[in-house]
Structures are given as C-alpha cells and as structure tokens.
Design a protein around this motif. Structure first.
Motif, mmCIF file in Angstrom:
data_model
loop_
_atom_site.group_PDB
_atom_site.id
_atom_site.type_symbol
_atom_site.label_atom_id
_atom_site.label_comp_id
_atom_site.label_asym_id
_atom_site.label_seq_id
_atom_site.Cartn_x
_atom_site.Cartn_y
_atom_site.Cartn_z
ATOM 1 N N ILE A 127 44.847 45.759 24.737
ATOM 2 C CA ILE A 127 45.409 47.116 26.150
ATOM 3 C C ILE A 127 44.539 46.342 27.275
ATOM 4 O O ILE A 127 43.073 46.236 27.254
ATOM 5 C CB ILE A 127 43.956 48.751 25.899
ATOM 6 C CG1 ILE A 127 44.607 48.928 24.583
ATOM 7 C CG2 ILE A 127 44.168 49.563 26.327
ATOM 8 C CD1 ILE A 127 44.171 50.338 23.945
ATOM 9 N N THR A 189 48.825 55.878 25.322
ATOM 10 C CA THR A 189 47.729 54.891 24.707
ATOM 11 C C THR A 189 47.970 55.805 23.383
ATOM 12 O O THR A 189 46.755 54.669 22.009
ATOM 13 C CB THR A 189 47.004 54.747 25.831
ATOM 14 O OG1 THR A 189 47.362 54.350 26.920
ATOM 15 C CG2 THR A 189 46.131 53.392 25.384
ATOM 16 N N THR A 203 40.388 45.340 27.777
ATOM 17 C CA THR A 203 40.178 45.185 28.639
ATOM 18 C C THR A 203 40.269 46.572 29.767
ATOM 19 O O THR A 203 40.788 47.297 29.447
ATOM 20 C CB THR A 203 41.039 44.052 29.674
ATOM 21 O OG1 THR A 203 40.597 43.321 28.496
ATOM 22 C CG2 THR A 203 39.935 43.485 30.841
ATOM 23 N N THR A 208 35.837 54.311 28.850
ATOM 24 C CA THR A 208 37.157 53.841 27.927
ATOM 25 C C THR A 208 36.757 53.036 27.003
ATOM 26 O O THR A 208 37.539 53.178 25.888
ATOM 27 C CB THR A 208 38.182 53.412 28.912
ATOM 28 O OG1 THR A 208 38.448 54.165 29.902
ATOM 29 C CG2 THR A 208 39.619 53.935 27.905
ATOM 30 N N GLY A 229 30.597 45.958 34.508
ATOM 31 C CA GLY A 229 29.247 46.444 34.790
ATOM 32 C C GLY A 229 28.647 46.270 36.357
ATOM 33 O O GLY A 229 29.476 45.806 37.360
ATOM 34 N N GLU A 352 29.114 50.849 40.181
ATOM 35 C CA GLU A 352 29.821 49.394 39.398
ATOM 36 C C GLU A 352 31.090 49.796 40.787
ATOM 37 O O GLU A 352 31.458 50.127 40.336
ATOM 38 C CB GLU A 352 30.622 49.120 37.861
ATOM 39 C CG GLU A 352 31.171 47.763 37.848
ATOM 40 C CD GLU A 352 32.396 48.149 36.988
ATOM 41 O OE1 GLU A 352 33.136 49.120 36.388
ATOM 42 O OE2 GLU A 352 32.943 46.718 36.769
ATOM 43 N N PHE A 354 33.570 46.977 41.637
ATOM 44 C CA PHE A 354 34.742 46.392 41.117
ATOM 45 C C PHE A 354 35.938 46.899 42.449
ATOM 46 O O PHE A 354 37.081 47.321 42.102
ATOM 47 C CB PHE A 354 35.332 47.392 39.949
ATOM 48 C CG PHE A 354 36.677 47.038 39.498
ATOM 49 C CD1 PHE A 354 36.421 45.448 39.287
ATOM 50 C CD2 PHE A 354 37.702 47.980 39.202
ATOM 51 C CE1 PHE A 354 37.783 45.082 37.829
ATOM 52 C CE2 PHE A 354 38.531 47.060 38.591
ATOM 53 C CZ PHE A 354 38.194 45.987 37.980
HETATM 54 N N1 LIG Z 1 35.430 42.370 31.251
HETATM 55 C C1 LIG Z 1 36.369 41.688 31.520
HETATM 56 O O1 LIG Z 1 37.308 40.677 31.825
HETATM 57 C C2 LIG Z 1 37.384 42.752 32.951
HETATM 58 C C3 LIG Z 1 36.500 43.876 32.819
HETATM 59 N N2 LIG Z 1 37.627 45.093 34.035
HETATM 60 C C4 LIG Z 1 36.357 46.534 34.206
HETATM 61 O O2 LIG Z 1 37.554 47.189 33.814
HETATM 62 C C5 LIG Z 1 37.727 47.987 34.560
HETATM 63 C C6 LIG Z 1 38.968 48.933 35.623
HETATM 64 O O3 LIG Z 1 39.847 49.162 34.992
HETATM 65 P P1 LIG Z 1 41.015 50.266 34.725
HETATM 66 O O4 LIG Z 1 42.087 49.417 34.610
HETATM 67 O O5 LIG Z 1 40.775 50.906 36.117
HETATM 68 O O6 LIG Z 1 40.167 50.778 33.544
HETATM 69 P P2 LIG Z 1 40.244 51.931 32.365
HETATM 70 O O7 LIG Z 1 39.133 51.442 31.101
HETATM 71 O O8 LIG Z 1 40.328 53.009 33.132
HETATM 72 O O9 LIG Z 1 42.050 51.237 31.865
HETATM 73 C C7 LIG Z 1 42.037 50.185 30.598
HETATM 74 C C8 LIG Z 1 42.939 50.549 30.457
HETATM 75 O O10 LIG Z 1 43.089 51.957 29.154
HETATM 76 C C9 LIG Z 1 43.628 52.770 28.911
HETATM 77 N N3 LIG Z 1 42.912 53.878 28.860
HETATM 78 C C10 LIG Z 1 42.436 54.413 30.055
HETATM 79 N N4 LIG Z 1 41.878 56.070 29.873
HETATM 80 C C11 LIG Z 1 41.853 56.321 28.160
HETATM 81 C C12 LIG Z 1 41.543 56.866 26.925
HETATM 82 N N5 LIG Z 1 41.265 57.603 27.616
HETATM 83 N N6 LIG Z 1 41.735 56.200 25.548
HETATM 84 C C13 LIG Z 1 42.687 54.828 26.013
HETATM 85 N N7 LIG Z 1 43.501 54.622 26.249
HETATM 86 C C14 LIG Z 1 43.063 55.006 28.100
HETATM 87 C C15 LIG Z 1 44.354 52.464 30.019
HETATM 88 O O11 LIG Z 1 45.654 52.882 30.517
HETATM 89 C C16 LIG Z 1 44.391 51.432 30.337
HETATM 90 O O12 LIG Z 1 45.606 50.339 30.092
HETATM 91 C C17 LIG Z 1 36.379 47.933 35.487
HETATM 92 O O13 LIG Z 1 35.225 48.709 34.814
HETATM 93 C C18 LIG Z 1 36.332 46.562 35.428
HETATM 94 O O14 LIG Z 1 34.906 46.387 35.098
HETATM 95 C C19 LIG Z 1 38.398 44.670 34.337
HETATM 96 C C20 LIG Z 1 38.791 43.520 34.584
HETATM 97 C C21 LIG Z 1 38.816 42.229 33.769
#
Ligand SMILES: NC(=O)C1=CN([C@@H]2O[C@H](COP(=O)(O)OP(=O)(O)OC[C@H]3O[C@@H](n4cnc5c(N)ncnc54)[C@H](O)[C@@H]3O)[C@@H](O)[C@H]2O)C=CC1
Ligand SMILES: CC1=C(/C=C/C(C)=C/C=C/C(C)=C/C=C/C=C(C)/C=C/C=C(C)/C=C/C=C(\C)C(=O)O)C(C)(C)CCC1
Length: 533
Positions: A127, A189, A203, A208, A229, A352, A354
């Motif tokens: 995901i 999802t 990721t 989430t 973070g 955070e 971002f």
């Molecule tokens: N450690 C890493 O490599 C990375 C971490 N991030 C983190 O991701 C965040 C930003 O990215 P977003 O796409 O906005 O993150 P998000 O957590 O909102 O969404 C990520 C994925 O989860 C799905 N999703 C959202 N809510 C859900 C739920 N309740 N149940 C199941 N699936 C759900 C979304 O459709 C998406 O595909 C930031 O906190 C950032 O730090 C982003 C990129 C890389």
C-alpha cells in the motif's frame, strides 16, 4: 492499457469482486511455482526496466499532473531510480538466491552442510504513499519479484494520474497472473485487506500505519512499515554554514518538501543563527532567482487537505517567518518557508511537516540540542548533522534515527545498496536493493545430516546415558572465556593469542610489532656479524 500522452484517464477504482478474483489467481500462480523460477523473475524485471524507458514521457506527464513535479525531478528521483532498481536486481539475482553459509558454525557441524535458503513468502500486498508514486512502489515491486513472490500494489489515490500510469506499466510489462495493480480509496483498500497476505508493506503516515498493523495482526501477517516523523537537523558553529544551508534547502524544495526523509526542524547553535538564516536566503535566491512561484523546477502540494494542513502549521506558529511565507490556494502553492521558533511545543515543531515549511530552533549547548531532539521525536526516520567530526559523532551516539547523513541531506537514502527503514514509530523493517529481496524472503534454515553421523549422535537417543553426555560435553561443549563477574579470564587460549599476536589488538598493531621485532633481530644479527659478538 492504451494510454496516450495528454490523455491520462481519471482514476478508475477496481471493482471489489475483480480484486478478489485477481487475488485468487495470484494465489494459484504462486502455488504453481511459476514465480519461483529465477529466469522467469529476471525476465519480468527486464520487461519492467524497458517499460520505464518506453513510458518516460507518460511518467513525466502524470507526475506533473499530480504534483507539478518537474521533468528533471521525475528523472532523478523516480524514473532513474526505478531503472536502477531493476538493473541491480537482474544483475545480482543469481548471487542473491544462492544458499548462504554461516560464518560462526562450529567445526563439528560442518558435515551437516548448514545453510540459509531465501525463499519467497507468497503473496505480498504493498500500500503506497502519494509523494514518490513510482520510486517507493516500484522498489517494493522489484524486491517482491526478485524474491519470487506474487504481488498486489494499491497505490495512493492522492496521485491519481500516476496510479493510471502504474496500471499501464503493470499491464504492459508484467505477467497479469502474478502481479496486479488495484485502484481506489478507502473502500477498495479495506476490501483488499480482507484477504490474507504473506506480508504487507505500507508507506504512509503513522496513524494509517497503526490501522494497517492492527489489521495485519488479526491474521499474524508480518508488516514492513515505512512511516514518517519529525526529522532533526543539527547545525553547529563549526559547520560550513553555506553548505549546510544549501544542502538542507535542497531536501526541502525537492518535491516541495513532500519527502518523508527531509528535516522537520533545524537545531542551530545560537551564535551562528543569523548567519545561517542569511545563507538560507542567499541560497534560496540562487535556486529560484524569479521566486518559487515562477520556478519551473518547483512542485506543488498534492491537494487542498495537505495545503490547509501546512498553512495551519504556519498560521498557528508563535515564531517569526525568516524566509518565504507566501501561499496561494488556487494551485496549492506554498513557498519554501522557514520559521524561527523558541519553543519545542510550537506548531511548526510538533506537527510533521511533509512539505516545504520548516522551523529553526536555536540552542546554546549541544547537550541542550540533543535533549530537545529526543523530546520532540525520539525515533525519527532520518537525522542530519553538520558540525565537527567530534560533534557529529556525539549527535549520532545520543540521538537515534532510521538512517543518518553527516554533512548533507538524505544522502544515505539515495544510495540504493543501503537499507532504508525507520526505527520505533518511524517504522519497522527496511528495503531498497538487496534489502528488498531479503525483506520479501523467508530465511529458511537447512541442514542435511549424513547417516554415518549417527554414531556421534548416539548421546541423544534413549535410553539416556549420563556417561555419554559427560563425554560429549568434554569433547564438544564450548567453554566461556569469562568469570562470574563478567571479566575475561586469562586461560591457555588468552596467552596463546597474546603470544601469536605479539600482544596487539589489531592487524595494524601486529604488523607494526612484528616489524619492530624483525628490525631488532636484524640489528642484533648485524652486531654479531660485524663486531663478532
Ligand atoms: N518512510 C517512508 O518511506 C515514507 C513515509 N511517508 C509518510 O507518509 C505520509 C504522507 O503520505 P500519505 O499518502 O498522505 O499517507 P497516508 O497514510 O494518508 O496514506 C498512505 C496509503 O494508505 C491508504 N490509506 C489511507 N487511510 C487508510 C485506512 N484507513 N485504511 C487503509 N488504508 C488507508 C491510502 O490510500 C494510501 O495508499 C507522511 O506521514 C510521510 O511521512 C511517505 C513517503 C515515504
Ligand atoms: C561527486 C563526483 C562526481 C559527480 C557526481 C554527480 C554530478 C552526481 C549527480 C548526481 C545527481 C544528479 C543525483 C541526484 C539524485 C537524486 C536522487 C537519487 C533522489 C532520490 C530521492 C529519494 C531517495 C527520495 C526518497 C523519498 C522517500 C522514500 C519518500 O519520501 O517517500 C564525479 C564528477 C562523477 C567525480 C567523482 C565525484
């Protein structure tokens, strides 16, 4: 799927019953053993590689549509990266799949040929997040294919054009019975998550991530969590301030700061605070002489929700804006913005980022800075330190993080042979290159016990014999080289090692001492020859 430049269709959610049907196909394929064949894996990876070459223009277009990502950034951080991951896996797969031997296996077990075989886990679910839709998702895909799994990708619906191009890449390049891209938001999802997977890679944000981990726990499914973070950067009076400003600014303007690895806040030694702020403004002017709004290189924030979140962070701050500050909701533009704050509880520190906004917190002693970082987020994903060697080591020793770069932005994460992963609340597990292969493999221990070894193994059989066990202990049980107080004992082994190593603890020390002994021997010999002593 036939997609033409300029005609990326709207995101089409996958029907729920189609998701289930395709999941069942993946399960059947894995059972058939097709994806375990190493040549098959390599062929899929080679096809994937060419798909990035052939779809370059579409990738540039969709990233521009989703975040106004520039073509240049689309290449360096997405297309080139994906091609590199494919090439790396194709080139090294024969080595990666070879059984591994174990270095510290006791001699008596060598005939059992103990080894580790990396075997596929089964069907993987990934995901993804929206910010680097190709790089992050494809790195996981490459690892899963290389390790011999079947794979479901659910990219983030927040980058809808990229979702459709990812779909095309799957359709064009990959075996549809082994690798599937499903589309949609929460409903899809949740439906995908009703199926049992052998590992779930996620990721995204911590909130989430927690939902995913709880869901996975219901079926004891292992997870790879790549979360976010508050990443710190340390800048001391001993840093090259111009370089620090330039490099830190780079990682906050790349993709308009929508990078999980970029810093949230900079801890700056108070005496160089003003000079650092001056350098930042100078570098900003150099990067974007006409300003960020006019720069063709600068991305936009992905949507209204993220735009409003970032705006609120700045609006709620009690600090002073020392760079940037302008915003425009009509195209979700946020100027690279730096806010000088003096409170670890300020909105610019606790949230955070971002995005392209970040704070500067002055400090008087490095210990104080270290304490602040540990209070704000004790387990960030990344850390950056600009100071003397001694200061940098002190920071690394006292503040943990998933990864760290000394004297630059997230360089450690740009090197694909190194693992990328968080610690504590910034995630668990890691991937990239060989580590993706490992992450999606099961390390299966294997031993083969020859028939003749049964005589030696007599001791384990009934009727049990204390005599046999004592003899076995005398011959095979390892002995400690330490006493009850935890101190090293100086037994025969210690003195033998001392003698053979000439009392030195390192190879260099040994060579030096050996040189001294030889020189003394030669001098004595010369004395004897010439003086007749
Ligand atoms: N450690 C890493 O490599 C990375 C971490 N991030 C983190 O991701 C965040 C930003 O990215 P977003 O796409 O906005 O993150 P998000 O957590 O909102 O969404 C990520 C994925 O989860 C799905 N999703 C959202 N809510 C859900 C739920 N309740 N149940 C199941 N699936 C759900 C979304 O459709 C998406 O595909 C930031 O906190 C950032 O730090 C982003 C990129 C890389
Ligand atoms: C240094 C030497 C040389 C010159 C080297 C040159 C000119 C190197 C140029 C390098 C470039 C353009 C590198 C750009 C790379 C950008 C990358 C790889 C971006 C990666 C982004 C990542 C990993 C983002 C991750 C984000 C995540 C996970 C997320 O938030 O979701 C010579 C001249 C060759 C001589 C030797 C020395």
């Amino acid at each position: 799927m036939a997609l033409k430049i300029g005609a990326i269709p709207e995101l089409q959610p996958t029907a729920l019953d189609e998701i289930t049907a395709r999941y069942n196909t993946l399960r059947a394929t894995f059972k058939s053993g097709r994806t375990k064949d190493v040549e098959y894996r390599k062929q899929q990876l080679r096809r994937l590689y060419w798909s990035f070459v052939d779809n370059t223009e579409l990738i540039e277009l969709c990233l521009s549509q989703d975040m106004r990502k520039s073509k240049f950034e689309s290449h360096i951080s997405e297309i080139d990266w994906c091609k590199q991951e494919c090439l790396d896996a194709v080139q090294h797969l024969d080595k990666w799949v070879r059984d591994e031997t174990i270095d510290n296996m006791p001699l008596q077990f060598w005939p059992m040929k103990p080894r580790i075989r990396n075997e596929p886990l089964g069907t993987i679910l990934n995901i993804g997040a929206y910010n680097f839709p190709f790089q992050t998702n494809v790195t996981a895909l490459v690892g899963a294919i290389a390790a011999g799994n079947t794979f479901v990708l659910k990219p983030s619906e927040l980058s809808p054009a990229s979702c459709m191009v990812l779909q095309k890449i799957f359709d064009d390049a990959l075996d549809p019975e082994s690798y599937v891209c499903v589309q949609g938001g929460l409903e899809q999802t949740k439906h995908v998550l009703e199926h049992k997977f052998d590992k779930i890679a996620f990721t995204g944000g911590r909130r989430t991530g927690t939902i995913i981990a709880k869901k996975a726990a219901e079926t004891l499914t292992p997870v790879l969590l790549e979360l976010g973070g508050q990443n710190p950067a340390f800048v001391t009076r001993n840093a090259d301030l111009k370089l620090a400003a330039r490099r830190l600014l780079w990682q906050k303007v790349l993709n308009a700061g929508q990078v999980c690895l970029s810093h949230n806040y900079v801890l700056i030694e108070r005496c160089v605070q003003n000079k650092f702020i001056d350098e930042l403004n100078k570098q900003y002017k150099e990067f974007m002489p006409e300003g960020a709004k006019a720069s063709p290189d600068y991305s936009r924030v992905v949507n209204k929700t993220h735009y409003e979140r970032l705006k609120k962070m700045v609006d709620n701050s009690k600090g002073k804006i020392v760079m940037g500050g302008s915003m425009d909701e009509s195209d979700f533009f946020i100027e690279p913005t730096v806010v000088l704050v003096d409170d670890v509880n300020d909105s610019m520190v606790v949230e955070e980022s971002f995005g392209p906004v970040w704070s500067i917190l002055p400090y008087d002693t490095l210990d104080e800075a270290i304490n602040m970082a540990n209070e704000i987020d004790p387990t960030p994903l990344a850390l950056f330190t600009f100071g003397s060697d001694k200061e940098n080591e002190k920071v690394l020793k006292n503040v943990t993080s998933g990864g760290a770069t000394i004297n630059d932005g997230f360089f450690h994460a740009m090197l694909n042979p190194l693992p990328l992963g968080g610690i504590g609340t910034s995630g668990m597990g890691n991937y990239h290159g060989y580590f993706s292969f490992k992450t999606f493999s099961h390390q299966r221990s294997i031993a083969k016990v020859p028939g003749w070894a049964d005589k030696l193994l007599r001791v384990r059989y009934m009727p049990y014999s204390w005599g046999d066990l004592k003899r076995h202990h005398r011959m095979a049980a390892p002995k400690p080289n330490f006493d009850r107080n935890g101190n090293l004992t100086k037994g025969l082994r210690y003195w033998l090692t001392m003698l053979l190593s000439l009392g030195s603890k390192s190879a260099a020390g040994f060579v030096f001492r050996l040189g001294v002994v030889l020189a003394m021997a030669v001098t004595l010999r010369l004395k004897r020859d010439f003086l007749g002593l």
